[in-house]
Design a protein around this motif. Structure first.
Motif, PDB file in Angstrom:
ATOM      1  N   GLY A 124      34.840  35.958  62.858  1.00  0.00           N
ATOM      2  CA  GLY A 124      33.556  35.276  62.716  1.00  0.00           C
ATOM      3  C   GLY A 124      32.989  35.261  61.312  1.00  0.00           C
ATOM      4  N   SER A 125      33.181  36.303  60.547  1.00  0.00           N
ATOM      5  CA  SER A 125      32.630  36.408  59.199  1.00  0.00           C
ATOM      6  C   SER A 125      33.683  36.010  58.161  1.00  0.00           C
ATOM      7  CB  SER A 125      32.160  37.836  58.920  1.00  0.00           C
ATOM      8  OG  SER A 125      31.916  38.021  57.539  1.00  0.00           O
ATOM      9  N   ALA A 126      33.409  34.948  57.390  1.00  0.00           N
ATOM     10  CA  ALA A 126      34.333  34.532  56.338  1.00  0.00           C
ATOM     11  C   ALA A 126      34.447  35.604  55.264  1.00  0.00           C
ATOM     12  CB  ALA A 126      33.862  33.210  55.720  1.00  0.00           C
ATOM     13  N   MET A 127      33.355  36.301  55.002  1.00  0.00           N
ATOM     14  CA  MET A 127      33.362  37.378  54.004  1.00  0.00           C
ATOM     15  C   MET A 127      34.322  38.487  54.425  1.00  0.00           C
ATOM     16  SD  MET A 127      31.781  37.975  51.115  1.00  0.00           S
ATOM     17  CE  MET A 127      31.138  39.254  50.020  1.00  0.00           C
ATOM     18  N   GLU A 128      34.282  38.877  55.704  1.00  0.00           N
ATOM     19  CA  GLU A 128      35.174  39.927  56.190  1.00  0.00           C
ATOM     20  C   GLU A 128      36.627  39.474  56.143  1.00  0.00           C
ATOM     21  OE1 GLU A 128      34.494  43.167  56.995  1.00  0.00           O
ATOM     22  OE2 GLU A 128      32.616  42.567  56.031  1.00  0.00           O
ATOM     23  N   ILE A 129      36.868  38.211  56.499  1.00  0.00           N
ATOM     24  CA  ILE A 129      38.239  37.687  56.460  1.00  0.00           C
ATOM     25  C   ILE A 129      38.769  37.722  55.026  1.00  0.00           C
ATOM     26  CG2 ILE A 129      39.659  35.617  56.792  1.00  0.00           C
ATOM     27  CD1 ILE A 129      37.726  34.888  59.111  1.00  0.00           C
ATOM     28  N   ALA A 130      37.955  37.308  54.068  1.00  0.00           N
ATOM     29  CA  ALA A 130      38.368  37.339  52.666  1.00  0.00           C
ATOM     30  C   ALA A 130      38.702  38.767  52.232  1.00  0.00           C
ATOM     31  CB  ALA A 130      37.281  36.742  51.780  1.00  0.00           C
ATOM     32  N   LYS A 131      37.896  39.723  52.682  1.00  0.00           N
ATOM     33  CA  LYS A 131      38.171  41.129  52.348  1.00  0.00           C
ATOM     34  C   LYS A 131      39.511  41.571  52.935  1.00  0.00           C
ATOM     35  CE  LYS A 131      33.354  42.731  52.068  1.00  0.00           C
ATOM     36  NZ  LYS A 131      32.315  43.598  52.715  1.00  0.00           N
ATOM     37  N   PHE A 132      39.780  41.191  54.186  1.00  0.00           N
ATOM     38  CA  PHE A 132      41.047  41.567  54.818  1.00  0.00           C
ATOM     39  C   PHE A 132      42.236  40.947  54.080  1.00  0.00           C
ATOM     40  CE2 PHE A 132      38.566  42.008  59.009  1.00  0.00           C
ATOM     41  CZ  PHE A 132      38.450  43.385  58.856  1.00  0.00           C
ATOM     42  N   ILE A 133      42.094  39.690  53.673  1.00  0.00           N
ATOM     43  CA  ILE A 133      43.175  39.013  52.954  1.00  0.00           C
ATOM     44  C   ILE A 133      43.439  39.697  51.616  1.00  0.00           C
ATOM     45  CG2 ILE A 133      43.778  36.872  51.735  1.00  0.00           C
ATOM     46  CD1 ILE A 133      42.409  35.348  54.047  1.00  0.00           C
ATOM     47  N   LYS A 134      42.379  39.973  50.874  1.00  0.00           N
ATOM     48  CA  LYS A 134      42.547  40.647  49.586  1.00  0.00           C
ATOM     49  C   LYS A 134      43.193  42.019  49.758  1.00  0.00           C
ATOM     50  CE  LYS A 134      38.843  40.825  47.055  1.00  0.00           C
ATOM     51  NZ  LYS A 134      39.488  40.837  45.718  1.00  0.00           N
ATOM     52  N   GLN A 135      42.774  42.736  50.790  1.00  0.00           N
ATOM     53  CA  GLN A 135      43.330  44.070  51.039  1.00  0.00           C
ATOM     54  C   GLN A 135      44.810  43.984  51.381  1.00  0.00           C
ATOM     55  OE1 GLN A 135      41.246  46.246  54.084  1.00  0.00           O
ATOM     56  NE2 GLN A 135      42.649  47.982  54.034  1.00  0.00           N
ATOM     57  N   ALA A 136      45.197  43.005  52.196  1.00  0.00           N
ATOM     58  CA  ALA A 136      46.603  42.857  52.576  1.00  0.00           C
ATOM     59  C   ALA A 136      47.457  42.493  51.371  1.00  0.00           C
ATOM     60  CB  ALA A 136      46.744  41.792  53.664  1.00  0.00           C
ATOM     61  N   ILE A 137      46.952  41.606  50.523  1.00  0.00           N
ATOM     62  CA  ILE A 137      47.693  41.232  49.315  1.00  0.00           C
ATOM     63  C   ILE A 137      47.895  42.449  48.417  1.00  0.00           C
ATOM     64  CG2 ILE A 137      47.512  39.900  47.157  1.00  0.00           C
ATOM     65  CD1 ILE A 137      46.174  37.670  48.821  1.00  0.00           C
ATOM     66  N   LYS A 138      46.863  43.270  48.302  1.00  0.00           N
ATOM     67  CA  LYS A 138      46.966  44.473  47.469  1.00  0.00           C
ATOM     68  C   LYS A 138      47.952  45.473  48.056  1.00  0.00           C
ATOM     69  CE  LYS A 138      45.688  47.303  44.149  1.00  0.00           C
ATOM     70  NZ  LYS A 138      46.062  47.047  42.738  1.00  0.00           N
ATOM     71  N   GLU A 139      47.874  45.721  49.362  1.00  0.00           N
ATOM     72  CA  GLU A 139      48.718  46.745  49.982  1.00  0.00           C
ATOM     73  C   GLU A 139      50.163  46.296  50.127  1.00  0.00           C
ATOM     74  OE1 GLU A 139      46.844  47.706  53.664  1.00  0.00           O
ATOM     75  OE2 GLU A 139      45.197  48.859  52.724  1.00  0.00           O
ATOM     76  N   GLU A 140      50.369  45.019  50.461  1.00  0.00           N
ATOM     77  CA  GLU A 140      51.728  44.544  50.747  1.00  0.00           C
ATOM     78  C   GLU A 140      52.451  44.008  49.524  1.00  0.00           C
ATOM     79  OE1 GLU A 140      51.628  41.865  54.126  1.00  0.00           O
ATOM     80  OE2 GLU A 140      49.979  43.011  55.024  1.00  0.00           O
ATOM     81  N   LEU A 141      51.712  43.562  48.521  1.00  0.00           N
ATOM     82  CA  LEU A 141      52.350  42.930  47.360  1.00  0.00           C
ATOM     83  C   LEU A 141      51.983  43.590  46.041  1.00  0.00           C
ATOM     84  CD1 LEU A 141      51.795  39.286  48.555  1.00  0.00           C
ATOM     85  CD2 LEU A 141      54.017  40.363  48.219  1.00  0.00           C
ATOM     86  N   GLN A 142      51.079  44.551  46.060  1.00  0.00           N
ATOM     87  CA  GLN A 142      50.625  45.245  44.851  1.00  0.00           C
ATOM     88  C   GLN A 142      50.094  44.256  43.802  1.00  0.00           C
ATOM     89  OE1 GLN A 142      54.115  46.163  46.009  1.00  0.00           O
ATOM     90  NE2 GLN A 142      52.751  47.152  47.474  1.00  0.00           N
ATOM     91  N   LEU A 143      49.349  43.266  44.285  1.00  0.00           N
ATOM     92  CA  LEU A 143      48.740  42.259  43.425  1.00  0.00           C
ATOM     93  C   LEU A 143      47.274  42.102  43.830  1.00  0.00           C
ATOM     94  CD1 LEU A 143      51.556  39.547  43.584  1.00  0.00           C
ATOM     95  CD2 LEU A 143      51.073  41.048  41.627  1.00  0.00           C
ATOM     96  N   THR A 144      46.481  41.513  42.937  1.00  0.00           N
ATOM     97  CA  THR A 144      45.079  41.279  43.269  1.00  0.00           C
ATOM     98  C   THR A 144      44.788  39.779  43.309  1.00  0.00           C
ATOM     99  OG1 THR A 144      44.312  41.354  40.963  1.00  0.00           O
ATOM    100  CG2 THR A 144      44.369  43.432  42.180  1.00  0.00           C
ATOM    101  N   ALA A 145      43.829  39.439  44.136  1.00  0.00           N
ATOM    102  CA  ALA A 145      43.372  38.055  44.264  1.00  0.00           C
ATOM    103  C   ALA A 145      41.857  38.038  44.189  1.00  0.00           C
ATOM    104  CB  ALA A 145      43.824  37.462  45.597  1.00  0.00           C
ATOM    105  N   SER A 146      41.326  36.909  43.733  1.00  0.00           N
ATOM    106  CA  SER A 146      39.880  36.700  43.757  1.00  0.00           C
ATOM    107  C   SER A 146      39.555  35.684  44.837  1.00  0.00           C
ATOM    108  CB  SER A 146      39.378  36.217  42.396  1.00  0.00           C
ATOM    109  OG  SER A 146      39.501  37.245  41.431  1.00  0.00           O
ATOM    110  N   ALA A 147      38.426  35.887  45.509  1.00  0.00           N
ATOM    111  CA  ALA A 147      38.041  35.008  46.612  1.00  0.00           C
ATOM    112  C   ALA A 147      36.621  34.505  46.419  1.00  0.00           C
ATOM    113  CB  ALA A 147      38.142  35.751  47.946  1.00  0.00           C
ATOM    114  N   GLY A 148      36.456  33.207  46.701  1.00  0.00           N
ATOM    115  CA  GLY A 148      35.132  32.608  46.724  1.00  0.00           C
ATOM    116  C   GLY A 148      34.855  32.104  48.126  1.00  0.00           C
TER     117      GLY A 148
END
Length: 365
Positions: A124-148
């Motif tokens: 339901g929350s786009a903000m929470e989804i963006a946080k989950f995506i950023k966290q997965a990218i960091k944990e699984e790929l050791q990279l960072t992303a920015s989200a708007g």
């Protein structure tokens, strides 16, 4: 009907210094050092595909000639792009996106829009989804992303640029108009350096200044894009996120402060543009047959010349050789060139992108 307004929930994900970050991840000796991906300072026409944040501190930026980058940052390390590696990482990133939505519009290997108005996991929350995506990218790929995150594509894209690297910015409906009014005109996506200079010469420095113009005045001064500027400064952008979008053409262009007169100078600039185009094409995985060169003269008249190849290409060398052929066959006697562009079209769309496509353009001449 209770009169409630329903807003879309749009996320724009932009990987941080993507190519350089992958290189620094894979090669520890590059970490913490100014790294430039793309070309070589000794190579003619080489351009920067991307630069690490350590190099950006010196003023190095994408699409900059490699020789200029070396002059700004003498200690930089130059490496050639490894597009196969970047594509593999991009595929993993999109697998993460698909955990939450299938309404995804990729812009390149490292950038995409997501519509999460209805998400698969009912978060339901786009903000929470963006946080989950950023966290997965960091944990699984050791990279960072920015989200708007916002209610439309334009504002979400601007938001993703804020707080980079590793940014997370939400601009809600009630904040959009005030935010756009404070924004400098050069920060508006779609306003290039020439248009920004024209706006400033007219005394238009911020969104608030642009807002003073009527739609008719915008169109009078800036042509067809004027209508778009009129809408976006008010936070209006009804463009949907388009999964499986079919790109009809990809192009790059540059306007010059001093007119180009000699064909030798034109060729130098066309080689730089050709390499920028090749980098953009390889980001998308597209190959095409028709190369087009755009010439804008001192009097603002425009001509385009095209040449179709027998085989598909997105290779820098193939594009440059075709551009040379076009230049040799074009009579530019006595002409002063203020803008050059190079584009590729007539694509063969990969089979996995053909189903359910929507006609569109990355950029047209």
């Amino acid at each position: 009907m209770n009169g409630e307004v329903t807003y879309r929930k749009i996320i724009h994900i932009d990987m941080d210094a993507f190519y350089a970050s992958v290189e620094q991840r894979d090669f520890p000796e590059y970490r913490g050092r100014p790294l430039i991906v793309g070309g070589s300072p000794e190579g003619r026409g080489g351009v920067v595909a991307t630069a690490s944040y350590e190099a950006r501190k010196f003023g190095v930026r994408s699409a900059m000639p490699s020789k200029t980058a070396q002059r700004l940052c003498p200690g930089a390390i130059f490496v050639f792009p490894r597009f196969d590696a970047y594509k593999a990482v991009s595929k993993h990133i999109h697998e993460i996106f698909h955990r939450y939505t299938d309404v995804i519009e990729p812009l390149s290997l490292d950038e995409a829009y997501l519509d999460v108005t209805t998400d698969k996991q009912a978060i339901g929350s786009a903000m929470e989804i963006a946080k989950f995506i950023k966290q997965a990218i960091k944990e699984e790929l050791q990279l960072t992303a920015s989200a708007g995150i916002s209610v439309n594509k334009f504002v979400a894209k601007i938001a993703s640029d804020m707080g980079k690297p590793n940014g997370l910015t939400f601009i809600g409906p009630s904040k959009i108009e005030a935010f756009m009014e404070k924004l400098a005109v050069e920060k508006f996506h779609g306003v290039g350096k020439v248009t920004a200079a024209k706006m400033k010469a007219m005394g238009l420095h911020t969104g608030a200044d642009l807002r003073k113009l009527s739609e008719a005045e915008m169109t009078q001064h800036f042509g067809k894009p004027g209508k778009f500027y009129y809408q976006i400064v008010r936070g209006i952008d009804d463009r949907p996120v388009q999964p499986g979008r079919e790109t009809k053409s990809v192009s790059v262009e540059d306007t010059y402060q001093e007119d180009l007169i000699s064909k030798e100078t034109m060729l130098d600039e066309l080689e730089i543009l050709s390499e920028r185009l090749a980098i953009r094409l390889q980001r998308t995985g597209l190959k095409g047959r028709t190369v087009t060169v755009k010439f804008k003269f001192h009097d603002f008249t425009i001509i385009t010349r095209s040449y179709s190849l027998s085989e598909l290409t997105n290779d820098k060398t193939g594009i440059i050789n075709t551009v040379k052929t076009i230049l040799d066959k074009t009579d530019l006697t006595g002409k002063k060139i203020r803008l050059l562009g190079v584009g590729l079209s007539n694509f063969e769309i990969p089979a996995d992108r053909k189903k359910g496509t929507i006609k569109g353009q990355l950029k047209l001449f």
